[in-house]
Design a protein around this motif. Structure first.
Motif, PDB file in Angstrom:
ATOM      1  N   CYS A  25      16.929 -18.171  27.353  1.00 61.33           N
ATOM      2  CA  CYS A  25      16.888 -18.481  28.780  1.00 61.33           C
ATOM      3  C   CYS A  25      15.781 -17.743  29.517  1.00 61.33           C
ATOM      4  O   CYS A  25      15.637 -17.911  30.720  1.00 61.33           O
ATOM      5  CB  CYS A  25      18.251 -18.236  29.422  1.00 61.33           C
ATOM      6  N   SER A  26      14.991 -16.930  28.810  1.00 61.68           N
ATOM      7  CA  SER A  26      13.852 -16.256  29.422  1.00 61.68           C
ATOM      8  C   SER A  26      12.889 -15.829  28.322  1.00 61.68           C
ATOM      9  O   SER A  26      13.323 -15.365  27.269  1.00 61.68           O
ATOM     10  CB  SER A  26      14.308 -15.037  30.221  1.00 61.68           C
ATOM     11  N   ILE A  27      11.596 -16.008  28.611  1.00 60.41           N
ATOM     12  CA  ILE A  27      10.571 -15.578  27.661  1.00 60.41           C
ATOM     13  C   ILE A  27      10.224 -14.113  27.890  1.00 60.41           C
ATOM     14  O   ILE A  27      10.158 -13.315  26.971  1.00 60.41           O
ATOM     15  CB  ILE A  27       9.312 -16.462  27.784  1.00 60.41           C
ATOM     16  N   GLU A  28      10.011 -13.757  29.155  1.00 62.03           N
ATOM     17  CA  GLU A  28       9.642 -12.383  29.500  1.00 62.03           C
ATOM     18  C   GLU A  28      10.431 -11.938  30.722  1.00 62.03           C
ATOM     19  O   GLU A  28      10.190 -12.473  31.803  1.00 62.03           O
ATOM     20  CB  GLU A  28       8.138 -12.285  29.754  1.00 62.03           C
ATOM     21  N   PRO A  29      11.386 -11.072  30.614  1.00 60.29           N
ATOM     22  CA  PRO A  29      11.784 -10.441  29.364  1.00 60.29           C
ATOM     23  C   PRO A  29      12.570 -11.424  28.495  1.00 60.29           C
ATOM     24  O   PRO A  29      13.162 -12.389  29.002  1.00 60.29           O
ATOM     25  CB  PRO A  29      12.672  -9.285  29.818  1.00 60.29           C
ATOM     26  N   SER A  30      12.596 -11.164  27.216  1.00 58.86           N
ATOM     27  CA  SER A  30      13.326 -12.006  26.282  1.00 58.86           C
ATOM     28  C   SER A  30      14.822 -11.928  26.589  1.00 58.86           C
ATOM     29  O   SER A  30      15.383 -10.828  26.700  1.00 58.86           O
ATOM     30  CB  SER A  30      13.043 -11.511  24.861  1.00 58.86           C
ATOM     31  N   GLY A 116      29.572 -16.966  30.349  1.00 59.53           N
ATOM     32  CA  GLY A 116      28.270 -16.740  29.725  1.00 59.53           C
ATOM     33  C   GLY A 116      28.012 -15.256  29.552  1.00 59.53           C
ATOM     34  O   GLY A 116      28.282 -14.459  30.457  1.00 59.53           O
ATOM     35  N   PHE A 117      27.492 -14.909  28.393  1.00 54.28           N
ATOM     36  CA  PHE A 117      27.106 -13.533  28.100  1.00 54.28           C
ATOM     37  C   PHE A 117      25.585 -13.521  27.996  1.00 54.28           C
ATOM     38  O   PHE A 117      25.020 -14.147  27.089  1.00 54.28           O
ATOM     39  CB  PHE A 117      27.736 -13.057  26.790  1.00 54.28           C
ATOM     40  N   LEU A 118      24.935 -12.842  28.949  1.00 51.99           N
ATOM     41  CA  LEU A 118      23.479 -12.721  28.952  1.00 51.99           C
ATOM     42  C   LEU A 118      23.102 -11.565  28.041  1.00 51.99           C
ATOM     43  O   LEU A 118      23.543 -10.432  28.247  1.00 51.99           O
ATOM     44  CB  LEU A 118      22.961 -12.476  30.370  1.00 51.99           C
ATOM     45  N   LEU A 119      22.274 -11.870  27.033  1.00 47.99           N
ATOM     46  CA  LEU A 119      21.937 -10.886  26.008  1.00 47.99           C
ATOM     47  C   LEU A 119      20.474 -10.488  26.061  1.00 47.99           C
ATOM     48  O   LEU A 119      19.591 -11.330  26.261  1.00 47.99           O
ATOM     49  CB  LEU A 119      22.229 -11.465  24.619  1.00 47.99           C
ATOM     50  N   ASP A 120      20.243  -9.199  25.851  1.00 52.03           N
ATOM     51  CA  ASP A 120      18.913  -8.638  25.659  1.00 52.03           C
ATOM     52  C   ASP A 120      18.761  -8.415  24.159  1.00 52.03           C
ATOM     53  O   ASP A 120      19.369  -7.499  23.607  1.00 52.03           O
ATOM     54  CB  ASP A 120      18.798  -7.315  26.420  1.00 52.03           C
ATOM     55  N   PRO A 121      17.996  -9.266  23.449  1.00 53.20           N
ATOM     56  CA  PRO A 121      17.882  -9.109  21.993  1.00 53.20           C
ATOM     57  C   PRO A 121      17.302  -7.748  21.606  1.00 53.20           C
ATOM     58  O   PRO A 121      16.273  -7.336  22.130  1.00 53.20           O
ATOM     59  CB  PRO A 121      16.931 -10.243  21.589  1.00 53.20           C
ATOM     60  N   VAL A 122      18.005  -7.059  20.710  1.00 54.90           N
ATOM     61  CA  VAL A 122      17.577  -5.732  20.275  1.00 54.90           C
ATOM     62  C   VAL A 122      17.357  -5.659  18.770  1.00 54.90           C
ATOM     63  O   VAL A 122      16.797  -4.679  18.272  1.00 54.90           O
ATOM     64  CB  VAL A 122      18.579  -4.639  20.716  1.00 54.90           C
TER      65      VAL A 122
END
Length: 149
Positions: A25-30, A116-122
């Motif tokens: 759902c977003s490129i930057e930030p991922s 919905g769970f918004l995730l910051d890929p780590v």
């Protein structure tokens, strides 16, 4: 189709389910968003987790899809039936998925009968497709869910 897995931060309780609502759902930030049914046990575990793992399945993994989509963790230890390891934040990472990512939960968004769970890929699997076809909704259309959606 995706398998989402979670481990509760405090007690390590694990959950996992088959989901169809998920997307970058977003490129930057991922960022990546995954939607879990509020009727699902995995949702209850995810509410106590710091991270979720999201797995892409191959079309030949209908048995894995049936385990995570057709059985409930209320009466089945799904993780006793698959090879997995703990990822970042304890999120279970399935060894035999085509690709996966682990994301830190940033926000929860109410969306009716799903949250919905918004995730910051780590953490994620190696990049690049392996050429295997993906598991799609039509491949599991006959699967009876472990919980009502």
């Amino acid at each position: 189709m995706y398998v989402v897995t979670a481990a509760a931060t405090a007690d390590g309780e694990r959950g996992g389910c088959l989901v169809g609502f998920a997307s970058p759902c977003s490129i930057e930030p991922s960022r990546f968003m995954v939607w879990l049914s509020t009727a699902n046990r995995t949702y209850r575990v995810a509410c106590r987790a710091s991270h979720l793992a999201v797995h892409v399945l191959r079309s030949d993994q209908k048995e894995t899809a049936a385990l995570f989509g057709g059985r409930t963790g209320d009466d089945t230890d799904k993780f006793a039936r698959v090879d997995w390891r703990p990822g970042e934040g304890g999120a279970p990472v399935l060894a035999d998925s085509r690709a996966w990512l682990v994301g830190r939960i940033l926000e929860r968004v109410e969306g009716g009968d799903h949250v919905g769970f918004l995730l910051d890929p780590v953490e994620q699997s190696a990049s690049g497709p392996d050429g295997a076809p993906l598991l799609r909704l039509g491949d599991v259309a006959d699967l009876a869910p472990g919980h009502p959606a």
